[in-house]
Scaffold this motif. Structure first.
Motif, short mmCIF file in Angstrom:
data_model
loop_
_atom_site.label_atom_id
_atom_site.label_comp_id
_atom_site.label_asym_id
_atom_site.label_seq_id
_atom_site.Cartn_x
_atom_site.Cartn_y
_atom_site.Cartn_z
N LEU A 79 0.82 -1.21 0.00
CA LEU A 79 0.00 0.00 0.00
C LEU A 79 0.85 1.27 0.00
N LEU A 80 2.07 1.19 0.53
CA LEU A 80 2.87 2.39 0.75
C LEU A 80 4.03 2.54 -0.22
N ALA A 127 6.57 3.38 -2.89
CA ALA A 127 6.57 4.35 -3.99
C ALA A 127 6.95 3.67 -5.30
N SER A 174 -4.22 1.31 -4.36
CA SER A 174 -5.41 1.79 -3.65
C SER A 174 -6.23 2.77 -4.49
N ALA A 234 1.60 6.03 -8.89
CA ALA A 234 0.98 7.21 -8.30
C ALA A 234 2.08 8.25 -8.10
N PRO A 235 1.72 9.54 -8.17
CA PRO A 235 2.77 10.56 -8.07
C PRO A 235 3.39 10.64 -6.68
N THR A 236 4.68 10.93 -6.62
CA THR A 236 5.37 11.15 -5.34
C THR A 236 5.65 12.63 -5.18
N LEU A 244 11.33 16.67 -3.45
CA LEU A 244 12.08 16.12 -2.35
C LEU A 244 12.86 14.90 -2.79
N ARG A 245 12.21 13.98 -3.53
CA ARG A 245 12.86 12.73 -3.90
C ARG A 245 14.09 12.99 -4.75
N VAL A 302 6.87 11.33 3.42
CA VAL A 302 7.75 12.02 2.48
C VAL A 302 9.19 11.61 2.72
N GLY A 361 10.05 8.39 1.26
CA GLY A 361 9.92 8.27 -0.19
C GLY A 361 8.63 7.61 -0.65
N PHE A 362 7.60 7.57 0.22
CA PHE A 362 6.32 6.98 -0.19
C PHE A 362 5.61 7.92 -1.16
N ASP A 363 4.68 7.38 -1.94
CA ASP A 363 3.95 8.20 -2.91
C ASP A 363 2.76 8.90 -2.25
N VAL A 364 1.92 9.53 -3.06
CA VAL A 364 0.82 10.33 -2.53
C VAL A 364 -0.14 9.46 -1.71
N VAL A 365 -0.31 8.20 -2.11
CA VAL A 365 -1.16 7.30 -1.34
C VAL A 365 -0.53 7.02 0.03
N GLY A 366 0.78 6.82 0.04
CA GLY A 366 1.46 6.59 1.31
C GLY A 366 1.35 7.78 2.23
N ILE A 367 1.44 9.00 1.65
CA ILE A 367 1.27 10.21 2.48
C ILE A 367 -0.12 10.24 3.09
N PHE A 407 2.05 17.49 0.79
CA PHE A 407 2.45 17.11 -0.57
C PHE A 407 3.07 18.28 -1.32
#
Lengths: 217, 217, 217
Positions: free
Chosen positions: A152-153, A155, A161, A206-208, A212-213, B32, B35-41, B85
């Motif tokens: 789920l998390l 990147a 999801s 999905a966008p990150t 920052l990355r 952030v 390094g997780f994506d928008v879903v992780g955030i 984000f």
């Protein structure tokens, strides 16, 4: 939301039990890949298939939860774990098989979880979240207990999801505007599975938080 | 405990939603950093900000829990995740920022969680535990899901739960002895935040089982 | 299932509180071994001893759960954590001591959890699962939070949940067929502990999906 607004309760239970079966296989296959014993296969099958629905039922106030009220909900993952135990197939197909079963479970639970939350009076936004939680919650528990970074998390993982939440939202909006029918429910299951499999096949992400990355790498 | 004993329900909800916002930012910043994506955030923002209160509401019997009854509880972490984000700021300030928001959330939830548990009839000891669980539970879920050693447990971490539990205890004791007022609630929030930030600044630790640690090192 | 079918409620509470005490010691000893501070000892003592029963009570609908209704359930793990803090003994005995206390807790909770689930109307299969969940759930939470591979899942671990589930099943079957007595309850506790300790002593394992494991090694 009135229970009568959900037009086909039998279909809902059928979707739910099919979701339980596919997630149980997905959890059992992860246990095999990680070298867990028969108990580990059973535990991950139970957690993955019943965990999301259990949390949903506690939140909406169905006590005891379906998993402990209807014996099918215990027998299906036991059967699925037995199938995995004797017929998990060649090692090379395990990862792909687990992902396929996981995708089908996502679609089934997104629909059945959202319908159930609406029946118990949650608003459409809340029901969409609850349907998504039903779908992704079991896999999250599976990953946490098996000590994997939650799919789920990650990147680097493809979309997981987003199709689930969009599918749950379609169900919630059509039910609340009296447009829902069993055909729409089945269509959403197919749509979520297709979207998820396409994301896996074509590597959609999905966008990150990009700026920052870039700095950290 | 009678609901009327809690003098300002509006303040209690305000404290609770402010706690949701600060913990959502804290969870989003960890996503952030990892390094997780928008879903992780979004997922870490939801877990951190709503997880502790969700467990509290299930235990005290508020069904559906506030997180799924009042839409603000879903919209606040969505807004917080959006802010994280687009504006998570320079990398070097992330760790410090997350700790500051975490400290404020600890203080707010210690007060609002304890007040709510007292309203639902728990005794003062139980309510102090429940207020502390509200405050530290979300962060514990965040750390477990993000696969970090929980800040709650680390021996090299500065004091985290001690100020929270003491603050919750002050609320429980003053409410049960009819001395509680909104000023005390706000004072406890400020006290918990100040104690936590001072512990971070000056490196205060909770005691460990010293003899054992010496032998192992 | 009628509450009157459970012949000795006082014995059930006694078994439950003894299970809380032994699991609290087991959790506290893991915290000491991992070098956590006094808060970590308390948190792992609480999670290990109250986590399984808390989930059981939420599922069967006892609100607030026993852990927050009866002060003994908070005081026992506090006392156990204090004992661990001051008297955890020589390092070399810690692992064995934790395993012994864990085995006793397994047996006690398997009986008390199954009895309580039957009292709240669950069927015998469901009650056996719920009793097993009560017994292994706290240890699972302890391992997940302390970032250990759960003892419940490890293929190289000796049998852990099998004796628990068999013991819970004996309780469920004898209660539903009116053959249960306090002597059977105590006999099941002794049997589960003996089976678990024998499995540890003689290295008994649960079967794994053997063909796969051979290919991977």
């Amino acid at each position: 939301m009135d229970p009568s607004l959900v037009p086909d309760p039998a279909l809902q239970v059928a979707l739910d039990l099919m979701g339980v079966a596919t997630f149980a296989v997905s959890g059992g296959l992860m246990a095999v890949r990680k070298g867990f014993d028969v108990v580990g296969i059973l535990v991950l099958a139970f957690l993955t298939s019943l965990g999301g629905g259990l949390v949903r039922d506690l939140v909406i106030g169905e006590v005891p939860p379906a998993a402990f009220a209807d014996t099918s909900y215990l027998l299906v993952p036991i059967a699925a774990a037995a199938v995995v135990f004797v017929a998990h197939g060649p090692l090379s197909r395990l990862r792909r098989g687990a992902l396929l079963f996981d995708a089908i479970g996502l679609g089934l639970f997104a629909v059945s979880g959202t319908l159930k939350a609406l029946e118990f009076g949650l608003g459409p936004l809340q029901a969409s979240f609850m349907g998504s939680l039903t779908a992704v919650g079991g896999g999250l528990l599976r990953d946490v207990v098996a000590r994997e970074t939650p799919v789920l998390l990650r990147a680097d993982a493809t979309m997981y999801s987003v199709p689930t939440f969009v599918g749950a939202g379609v169900v919630a909006v059509t039910v609340t505007s009296d447009l829902y029918s069993s055909a729409i429910g089945i269509g959403v299951v197919v749509g979520v599975v297709a979207w998820r499999l396409a994301a896996l096949r074509f590597g959609w992400h999905a966008p990150t938080a990009l700026r920052l990355r870039r700095r950290t790498s």
